[in-house]
Design a protein around this motif. Structure first.
Motif, short mmCIF file in Angstrom:
data_model
loop_
_atom_site.label_atom_id
_atom_site.label_comp_id
_atom_site.label_asym_id
_atom_site.label_seq_id
_atom_site.Cartn_x
_atom_site.Cartn_y
_atom_site.Cartn_z
N GLU A 30 1.92 6.67 -16.44
CA GLU A 30 2.68 5.39 -15.96
C GLU A 30 2.77 4.99 -14.44
O GLU A 30 2.49 4.20 -14.09
N HIS A 31 2.99 6.11 -13.72
CA HIS A 31 3.04 6.15 -12.16
C HIS A 31 1.58 5.64 -11.56
O HIS A 31 1.44 5.02 -10.91
N PHE A 32 0.70 6.45 -12.25
CA PHE A 32 -0.77 6.13 -11.79
C PHE A 32 -1.11 4.65 -11.98
O PHE A 32 -1.91 4.05 -11.22
N ASP B 21 -2.39 -0.83 -10.22
CA ASP B 21 -2.41 -2.31 -10.35
C ASP B 21 -1.96 -2.83 -9.05
O ASP B 21 -2.48 -4.10 -8.73
N ILE B 22 -1.28 -2.16 -8.32
CA ILE B 22 -0.81 -2.52 -7.07
C ILE B 22 -2.02 -2.41 -6.08
O ILE B 22 -2.32 -3.62 -5.18
N SER B 23 -2.74 -1.17 -6.30
CA SER B 23 -3.98 -1.31 -5.40
C SER B 23 -5.11 -2.14 -5.68
O SER B 23 -5.59 -3.02 -4.66
N GLN C 84 0.91 -1.34 -0.08
CA GLN C 84 0.06 -0.03 0.09
C GLN C 84 1.00 1.04 0.07
O GLN C 84 0.47 2.32 -0.56
N ILE C 85 2.04 1.38 0.72
CA ILE C 85 2.74 2.15 0.81
C ILE C 85 3.46 2.38 -0.50
O ILE C 85 3.54 3.60 -1.20
N GLU C 86 3.88 1.25 -1.18
CA GLU C 86 4.44 1.31 -2.74
C GLU C 86 3.47 2.00 -3.32
O GLU C 86 3.96 2.77 -4.36
N ALA C 87 2.17 1.75 -3.40
CA ALA C 87 1.11 2.48 -4.16
C ALA C 87 1.04 3.76 -4.04
O ALA C 87 1.21 4.45 -5.09
N VAL C 88 1.08 4.25 -3.02
CA VAL C 88 0.88 5.74 -2.66
C VAL C 88 2.17 6.28 -3.09
O VAL C 88 2.17 7.62 -3.63
N GLY D 145 -6.79 3.50 -3.46
CA GLY D 145 -5.78 3.78 -4.42
C GLY D 145 -6.41 3.45 -5.86
O GLY D 145 -6.05 4.22 -6.80
N VAL D 146 -7.35 2.59 -6.11
CA VAL D 146 -7.93 2.25 -7.35
C VAL D 146 -8.72 3.38 -7.73
O VAL D 146 -8.69 3.94 -8.93
N ALA D 147 -9.67 4.06 -6.68
CA ALA D 147 -10.34 5.33 -6.96
C ALA D 147 -9.33 6.47 -7.72
O ALA D 147 -9.59 7.33 -8.58
#
Length: 330
Positions: free
Chosen positions: A87-89, A94-96, A60-64, A104-106
């Motif tokens: 690309e970052h989003f 994907d991670i979320s 989750q921290i990686e996604a953020v 994260g998905v939203a």
């Protein structure tokens, strides 16, 4: 242990930098912090023997972190930076998705649409309503999981209010801005950055403007609407080039001699016996026949075209009465 502590320190720092106004020095520092975080996360992933997926909290921290990198790139402007932001989003999304991180998905969906200038990933146009829906879902999710007092929740709420205002949904926008202003004052005090942002936004949304047309030149002039008198006249004031009201030059206008500007909250008036009498809504657009398209707060009422003489500027937005409460009170 030590890696996770360092990661948490950098996570808080990245959050603060992303929430700050994105000046060049903030961008560079935020990017550096994010890269350090990704390096630490890589070390954590590689430290298990044999290597195994990182815990959901780390992911989750990686996604953020990728979200932060995307926002930094997006704030720099330019087509190349927008592509990098997407690309970052996408990595955020994907991670979320893999860990069920709904927020994260939203956020990814909303930010990708912004980076692609209002278009979806397939090039399709994303409507204002779709964008606002995603923003609202994100805000409600943060209220549920972090509480309405959290800075991240307030920041998302301010963004939602801006989007609503831009879509000319001024009644909903002003209500939200007033609630956020009250939360900021109660929790963070009058001098906090978020409080000042909420206060400035609310002040702009509370301002009311009308147009009058010069009888000889036929040119429109915008005036600041101040209040109604007891006999139904509207007191107005000229607006200076700086946007300030020139109070010493106030004068009165009779109903029918002015028109509300688009994105003004109004109330239907002078329609005795008609079901629209007293109904409130937003001025969404002006039509050629000098009628105004009103979208009502009551979603069961279709938009109507109404002449200016039957519209009163709404200075105070009432609290919204839920349909459930209305049914129970009958």
């Amino acid at each position: 242990g030590d890696r996770r502590k360092r990661l948490e320190v950098h996570y808080r720092k990245l959050t603060a930098l992303v929430n700050a106004k994105m000046q060049p020095k903030h961008r560079a520092e935020a990017r550096e912090v994010a890269e350090i975080m990704l390096s630490i996360i890589g070390e954590i992933k590689a430290s298990t023997m044999p290597p195994s997926p990182a815990p959901p909290t780390i992911l989750q921290i990686e996604a953020v972190t990728y979200n932060g990198l995307g926002l930094v790139a997006l704030s720099e402007g330019g087509e190349d930076q927008a592509k990098m932001a997407v690309e970052h989003f996408r990595k955020l999304r994907d991670i979320s998705t893999s860990i069920g991180f709904v927020e994260g998905v939203a956020a990814a969906g909303s930010n990708i649409a912004i980076a692609l200038d209002g278009k979806g990933e397939g090039g399709e146009k994303v409507s204002n309503e779709d964008h606002i829906k995603k923003r609202r879902e994100l805000y409600n999710h943060r209220v549920q999981y972090f509480g309405e007092n959290a800075q991240t929740t307030i920041g998302t709420g301010l963004n939602l209010a801006v989007d609503l205002w831009g879509a000319r949904r001024c009644i909903e926008a002003e209500r939200l801005a007033r609630r956020l202003d009250a939360v900021c004052r109660r929790v963070h005090g009058p001098d906090h950055r978020l409080t000042k942002s909420a206060e400035s936004m609310l002040r702009k949304m509370e301002a009311r403007y009308v147009n009058i047309r010069h009888q000889q030149t036929r040119k429109w002039k915008q005036l600041r609407a101040l209040r109604y008198t007891e006999d139904g006249m509207l007191r107005v004031a000229p607006v200076s080039a700086s946007g300030d009201v020139e109070d010493k030059e106030t004068f009165l206008l009779s109903p029918g001699y002015f028109s509300p500007v688009v994105a003004t909250p109004v109330m239907c008036h002078g329609l005795e016996g008609h079901f629209l009498q007293g109904k409130i809504g937003d001025v969404r657009r002006q039509h050629k026949n000098n009628a105004y398209e009103i979208h009502f707060e009551d979603e069961d009422i279709e938009p109507w075209l109404i002449k200016p003489k039957n519209l009163r500027v709404l200075f105070e937005i009432p609290e919204k009465e839920s349909k459930k409460a209305a049914v129970e009170s009958t």
